[in-house]
Design a protein around this motif. Structure first.
Motif, PDB file in Angstrom:
ATOM      1  N   PRO A 259      52.333  44.876  89.603  1.00 39.18           N
ATOM      2  CA  PRO A 259      52.374  45.494  88.271  1.00 39.18           C
ATOM      3  C   PRO A 259      51.136  45.155  87.421  1.00 39.18           C
ATOM      4  O   PRO A 259      50.658  45.987  86.651  1.00 39.18           O
ATOM      5  CB  PRO A 259      53.631  44.902  87.636  1.00 39.18           C
ATOM      6  CG  PRO A 259      54.434  44.370  88.760  1.00 39.18           C
ATOM      7  CD  PRO A 259      53.477  43.998  89.837  1.00 39.18           C
ATOM      8  N   GLU A 260      50.640  43.903  87.577  1.00 40.38           N
ATOM      9  CA  GLU A 260      49.416  43.535  86.835  1.00 40.38           C
ATOM     10  C   GLU A 260      48.337  43.143  87.842  1.00 40.38           C
ATOM     11  O   GLU A 260      48.637  42.956  89.016  1.00 40.38           O
ATOM     12  CB  GLU A 260      49.669  42.336  85.923  1.00 40.38           C
ATOM     13  CG  GLU A 260      50.675  42.570  84.809  1.00 40.38           C
ATOM     14  CD  GLU A 260      52.047  42.047  85.175  1.00 40.38           C
ATOM     15  OE1 GLU A 260      52.119  41.048  85.927  1.00 40.38           O
ATOM     16  OE2 GLU A 260      53.046  42.674  84.777  1.00 40.38           O
ATOM     17  N   SER A 261      47.136  42.962  87.315  1.00 41.52           N
ATOM     18  CA  SER A 261      46.032  42.592  88.196  1.00 41.52           C
ATOM     19  C   SER A 261      46.388  41.303  88.946  1.00 41.52           C
ATOM     20  O   SER A 261      46.609  40.259  88.334  1.00 41.52           O
ATOM     21  CB  SER A 261      44.766  42.379  87.363  1.00 41.52           C
ATOM     22  OG  SER A 261      43.740  41.924  88.198  1.00 41.52           O
ATOM     23  N   PRO A 262      46.445  41.358  90.258  1.00 39.68           N
ATOM     24  CA  PRO A 262      46.918  40.177  91.015  1.00 39.68           C
ATOM     25  C   PRO A 262      45.854  39.101  91.209  1.00 39.68           C
ATOM     26  O   PRO A 262      46.175  37.927  91.321  1.00 39.68           O
ATOM     27  CB  PRO A 262      47.328  40.777  92.352  1.00 39.68           C
ATOM     28  CG  PRO A 262      46.509  42.016  92.500  1.00 39.68           C
ATOM     29  CD  PRO A 262      46.197  42.506  91.138  1.00 39.68           C
ATOM     30  N   VAL A 263      44.598  39.514  91.298  1.00 34.38           N
ATOM     31  CA  VAL A 263      43.510  38.529  91.459  1.00 34.38           C
ATOM     32  C   VAL A 263      42.351  38.935  90.543  1.00 34.38           C
ATOM     33  O   VAL A 263      42.207  40.125  90.212  1.00 34.38           O
ATOM     34  CB  VAL A 263      42.999  38.455  92.930  1.00 34.38           C
ATOM     35  CG1 VAL A 263      43.996  37.748  93.826  1.00 34.38           C
ATOM     36  CG2 VAL A 263      42.660  39.814  93.477  1.00 34.38           C
ATOM     37  N   ALA A 264      41.553  37.965  90.223  1.00 35.14           N
ATOM     38  CA  ALA A 264      40.407  38.252  89.343  1.00 35.14           C
ATOM     39  C   ALA A 264      39.475  39.230  90.033  1.00 35.14           C
ATOM     40  O   ALA A 264      39.239  39.119  91.241  1.00 35.14           O
ATOM     41  CB  ALA A 264      39.684  36.944  89.021  1.00 35.14           C
ATOM     42  N   GLY A 265      38.997  40.202  89.314  1.00 32.70           N
ATOM     43  CA  GLY A 265      38.051  41.167  89.863  1.00 32.70           C
ATOM     44  C   GLY A 265      38.686  42.365  90.532  1.00 32.70           C
ATOM     45  O   GLY A 265      37.986  43.262  91.005  1.00 32.70           O
ATOM     46  N   ALA A 266      40.016  42.411  90.590  1.00 37.40           N
ATOM     47  CA  ALA A 266      40.681  43.551  91.230  1.00 37.40           C
ATOM     48  C   ALA A 266      40.624  44.766  90.314  1.00 37.40           C
ATOM     49  O   ALA A 266      40.743  44.626  89.089  1.00 37.40           O
ATOM     50  CB  ALA A 266      42.133  43.208  91.532  1.00 37.40           C
ATOM     51  N   VAL A 267      40.398  45.930  90.926  1.00 36.35           N
ATOM     52  CA  VAL A 267      40.355  47.160  90.128  1.00 36.35           C
ATOM     53  C   VAL A 267      41.448  48.114  90.624  1.00 36.35           C
ATOM     54  O   VAL A 267      41.775  48.123  91.811  1.00 36.35           O
ATOM     55  CB  VAL A 267      38.964  47.866  90.222  1.00 36.35           C
ATOM     56  CG1 VAL A 267      37.912  47.050  89.499  1.00 36.35           C
ATOM     57  CG2 VAL A 267      38.574  48.114  91.666  1.00 36.35           C
ATOM     58  N   THR A 268      41.965  48.906  89.698  1.00 33.34           N
ATOM     59  CA  THR A 268      43.040  49.819  90.117  1.00 33.34           C
ATOM     60  C   THR A 268      42.469  50.950  90.964  1.00 33.34           C
ATOM     61  O   THR A 268      41.299  51.315  90.825  1.00 33.34           O
ATOM     62  CB  THR A 268      43.786  50.431  88.918  1.00 33.34           C
ATOM     63  OG1 THR A 268      42.842  51.116  88.125  1.00 33.34           O
ATOM     64  CG2 THR A 268      44.537  49.393  88.124  1.00 33.34           C
ATOM     65  N   THR A 269      43.319  51.458  91.821  1.00 32.16           N
ATOM     66  CA  THR A 269      42.916  52.587  92.667  1.00 32.16           C
ATOM     67  C   THR A 269      44.083  53.567  92.784  1.00 32.16           C
ATOM     68  O   THR A 269      45.215  53.241  92.411  1.00 32.16           O
ATOM     69  CB  THR A 269      42.455  52.097  94.056  1.00 32.16           C
ATOM     70  OG1 THR A 269      41.985  53.203  94.802  1.00 32.16           O
ATOM     71  CG2 THR A 269      43.595  51.435  94.823  1.00 32.16           C
ATOM     72  N   GLU A 270      43.798  54.747  93.312  1.00 33.93           N
ATOM     73  CA  GLU A 270      44.832  55.782  93.403  1.00 33.93           C
ATOM     74  C   GLU A 270      45.881  55.391  94.445  1.00 33.93           C
ATOM     75  O   GLU A 270      45.517  55.039  95.582  1.00 33.93           O
ATOM     76  CB  GLU A 270      44.167  57.092  93.812  1.00 33.93           C
ATOM     77  CG  GLU A 270      44.993  58.294  93.427  1.00 33.93           C
ATOM     78  CD  GLU A 270      44.245  59.583  93.722  1.00 33.93           C
ATOM     79  OE1 GLU A 270      44.872  60.480  94.306  1.00 33.93           O
ATOM     80  OE2 GLU A 270      43.039  59.651  93.410  1.00 33.93           O
ATOM     81  N   PRO A 271      47.153  55.425  94.116  1.00 35.98           N
ATOM     82  CA  PRO A 271      48.160  55.013  95.103  1.00 35.98           C
ATOM     83  C   PRO A 271      48.410  56.080  96.173  1.00 35.98           C
ATOM     84  O   PRO A 271      48.283  57.273  95.879  1.00 35.98           O
ATOM     85  CB  PRO A 271      49.423  54.799  94.262  1.00 35.98           C
ATOM     86  CG  PRO A 271      49.234  55.651  93.061  1.00 35.98           C
ATOM     87  CD  PRO A 271      47.758  55.795  92.816  1.00 35.98           C
TER      88      PRO A 271
END
Lengths: 289, 526
Positions: A259-271
């Motif tokens: 639900p939230e950014s799991p690790v530092a530097g992660a960016v959202t992407t299309e599911p």
């Protein structure tokens, strides 16, 4: 076409196979997704009138199938999971047998079905010598032989090679234009390409239901991409939902569902649908999308 | 043709094709030919099929037809059940039952199809046997062959048995707790009881009496008619010695007097009641009930008892963990034996029961009651041992264990012997204390049972083959009651001669060879 009203199936041991399940499905292809033991097979068996719900009602074309199972049975095609065959019969004899049981008298239909599933060249060979995939195709042929208005197929592509899987998916998609197909599988790609609607089951209950688009939309912003070193990856793989990992020279490229950014530097992407499934199974408490 | 009739005939046709394309059906026909050959001996050898007061019957068609049909009725009345009682089970195992349940086939149509399928299969088997007997008449060459006489006697004597066996098979398969090995055992007693009731009542009451209406094996009718025709009570059917000085008598054949017409018709059609009864129990492949009765295997009365007893036997099975951790044939044997006992904890309780019975029973009771009961339990425990892996689909896994593939037969034989040893040690010691020769027979008989279970199991891939043949053999042995030393295979009567002991040792070796050859042949196909 099918209306499921608060259906539950309770076993003599007291455990529930399906619990308070409600759904309304008009026509098209319904993909049923869920982990092992989620209750998919039990639900399909109730829909196929093989077992009765402990509670609730199922209506097919507004007919209560518990009161009048014959109405549904005469319009049903069913392929159970781990389907077996009579090894000593030929493919044509096997189909002729089920055609007779389903009241199909047209002999041409047998050849048509064998052609449809690409078994016409081995019609007179005994099934004992068939490969797993060939037996599965024969099972599919028997399910389709009476031109069913409702087709229920439980794990139908297990054992099929990629070419046959595509062929079978196309058959189901064609049927789904005018009739209702309920398809249960673990292979998300099978559902992704042909399902008009998807139901996700979890512990006997409906976890999510909707079109693939609506389910995908609900997972937007919950799928993340990042690159981690192998050491970092080993540290997080146990506690995070990893939907994909590819090792490259710069590290491990990960797709994570959270639900939230799991690790530092992660960016959202299309599911994709696989991410969506993981999201609905692990993070969403909603019943339907 | 109505839709229902169309569906029933489709079930019969499929059943017929499935059964007649099995190699085992060909084996049955070969065995029937052998049976016909053995039952109709050459009179010049001093033995004959049909005798009355030591006077043999001339081998004409009526005599041969009546005698072979009577023998067929008794034998096939027993074996036939085990041959046909697998139709519903087959649909459950293959899961085609789920498809059938989702069609418009009515329960009554399905059960009628299975019932008639059973009856047709048995009728064809009987027809094959009848042809063998006709051929034997041509070979033995006494009197001209009268085909009509054969058809007449077979049609008046055998239909009740055919319908009875078919009906009981459908009923037992529909009742959850009778659909497994327990049902197989129960049928043995049903068969014995049915045979005994009619035989005793016809001997005591004679003529048409109440049991004549359920004369399944046509025993009462046949005896009554033979008596009416020949005015003699002394009738012997089956290959046995006769007085060669007496001239053969001519048997003209059976007739059906009017007084017997209704009993014959009733005896033929009453088994249909079993099919109606089956309708109440048939679950239509409901997965809840199928799971309960099959759950990998069948959950019948025995399974329920086993489940209840399992907690009591847990400490014993902690041993299996020790053996499973170490490779080697001996450990594999111990592990397999413990797995067998673990699967049927009831046998462990029975072991203690036999131990107590060995210690407290009288000498006569011990030898003539405890020991036969012990063999029934042994037969039930060993029946599935050699076919377990093949039927559960774990054969490929077992074959991947390095030392098990080449030693499979020795592994299974070792396990069978080990289980036998657990059960027989205490009785063997007691028997040896008062009759060494009987104790030796008992030991040889135990080995014979173990090798038969493995040999017949592997050869036929079916636990029923051993169960059926052993129960039939047991019936003969118990009925003989120690009169014939050749049947005292396990020292129950203390009359076995050293020659008999050697014969059973040779038969055990033969069974081992059968197991070995069958396994080799099956592996070549793998």
């Amino acid at each position: 076409m099918i209306r499921i009203e608060s259906v539950s199936k309770r076993y003599p041991s007291g455990t529930y196979g399906v619990k308070d399940f409600s759904l309304n499905i008009p026509s098209g292809v319904l993909g049923l997704l869920g982990p092992n033991g989620a209750g998919k097979t039990t639900l399909m068996q109730m829909l196929a009138t093989i077992t009765r719900p402990t509670l609730g009602k199922i209506f097919f074309q507004n007919v209560d199938i518990d009161r009048d199972p014959e109405y549904l049975r005469s319009r049903l095609g069913y392929l159970p999971q781990d389907f077996g065959v009579y090894d000593n019969l030929t493919a044509a004899e096997f189909l002729r047998y089920f055609a007779a049981l389903k009241g199909v008298r047209d002999r041409k239909k047998i050849h048509e079905m064998l052609e449809l599933v690409n078994l016409h060249t081995v019609a007179n060979r005994t099934i004992g010598g068939f490969s797993g995939g060939m037996k599965q195709r024969l099972g599919i042929a028997q399910a389709l032989i009476n031109d069913p208005e409702l087709l229920i197929v439980d794990e139908p592509t297990a054992g099929l090679d990629p070419e046959e899987r595509v062929r079978f998916r196309n058959i189901l998609a064609d049927i789904g234009h005018s009739k209702l197909v309920i398809l249960s599988t673990h292979i998300v790609s099978d559902i992704e390409s042909i399902s008009t609607e998807i139901a996700i089951m979890k512990q006997g209950s409906l976890a999510a239901f909707g079109t693939p688009e609506t389910l995908l939309q609900a997972a937007i912003g919950k799928v993340w991409q990042c690159v981690l070193s192998s050491t970092e990856f080993e540290a997080v793989r146990g506690r995070l939902k990893v939907s994909g990992a590819i090792r490259r020279p710069d590290g491990v490229h990960l797709r994570l569902v959270h639900p939230e950014s799991p690790v530092a530097g992660a960016v959202t992407t299309e599911p994709n649908l696989e991410d969506t499934f993981l999201y609905w199974m692990n993070f969403s408490t909603g019943v339907a999308a | 043709m109505t839709a229902g009739f169309h569906r029933v005939s489709a079930i019969i046709a499929a059943d017929f094709r499935i059964r007649f394309r099995r190699a085992s059906t060909a084996v049955i026909f070969v065995l029937l030919c052998i049976a016909a050959y053995l039952w109709i001996p050459d009179p010049s050898t001093g033995r004959a099929l049909l005798q009355m007061n030591d006077q043999r019957a001339l081998y004409n068609s009526p005599a041969l037809a009546m005698a072979t049909a009577s023998l067929c009725s008794i034998l096939l009345g027993f074996i036939g059940y085990y041959m046909v009682s697998n139709s519903i089970g087959r649909d459950t195992r293959t899961r085609t039952g789920f498809i059938i349940a989702s069609t418009t086939v009515r329960n009554s149509e399905y059960l009628a199809g299975i019932f008639l399928g059973n009856a047709i299969f048995l009728s064809v088997v009987i027809f094959g046997f009848m042809l063998s007997c006709m051929a034997m008449q041509l070979i033995r060459g006494e009197g001209s062959l009268n085909v009509f006489s054969f058809f007449w006697h077979y049609s008046i004597l055998l239909p009740p048995m055919v319908f009875f066996v078919s009906g009981v098979a459908v009923l037992f398969e529909s009742i959850r707790w009778l659909s497994g090995r327990f049902g197989d055992l129960v049928y043995f007693f049903v068969w014995m009881f049915t045979l005994a009731v009619v035989a005793i009542s016809s001997e005591k009451m004679g003529g048409v009496n109440i049991t004549s209406y359920i004369d399944t094996f046509s025993f009462a009718f046949m005896l009554d008619q033979v008596k009416a025709i020949t005015h003699s009570d002394s009738l012997s059917i089956g290959s046995s010695s006769y007085d060669q000085k007496l001239p053969p008598f001519v048997f003209g054949g059976l007739k059906v007097p009017l007084v017997w017409l209704l009993p014959r018709i009733t005896s033929t059609i009453y088994p249909v009641v079993f099919v109606f009864a089956a309708l109440f129990f048939f679950s239509r492949f409901n997965p809840v009930k199928v799971k309960a009765s099959h759950g990998g295997f069948r959950r019948n009365l025995l399974s329920r008892l086993n489940s209840l007893i399992r907690p009591l036997t847990v400490p014993l099975f902690a041993l299996s963990a020790r053996f499973s951790a170490r490779p080697g044939l001996v450990n594999a044997i111990l592990n397999d034996a413990l797995l067998t006992l673990q699967s049927y904890p009831l046998t462990v309780i029975l072991f203690f029961g036999f131990l107590a019975a060995t210690l407290i029973s009288s000498r006569t009771g011990f030898q003539s009651q405890v020991l036969p009961a012990l063999f029934v339990v042994l037969a039930m425990s060993l029946a599935g041992l050699a076919v377990r892996e093949r039927r559960q689909g774990t054969m490929a896994m077992i074959q991947s264990v390095p030392f098990l593939k080449p030693n499979f037969i020795w592994w299974k034989l070792g396990t069978a012997m080990f289980i036998v040893l657990i059960f027989i040690t205490a009785p063997l010691i007691r028997l040896a204390m008062f009759d060494l020769s009987a104790a030796l027979s008992f030991l040889i008989g135990s080995v014979f049972v173990a090798t038969c279970a493995v040999g017949l199991g592997i050869a036929s891939s079916n636990p029923k083959t051993f169960m059926v043949l052993f129960l039939l053999f047991l019936y003969v042995v118990l009925n003989d009651n120690g009169h014939t030393p050749g049947f005292d295979f396990a020292g129950w009567y203390g009359v076995a001669t050293p020659f008999v002991q050697v014969i059973y040792m040779a038969l055990s070796a033969g069974m081992t060879a059968l197991a070995w050859l069958s396994f080799r042949y099956q592996n070549e196909k793998f």
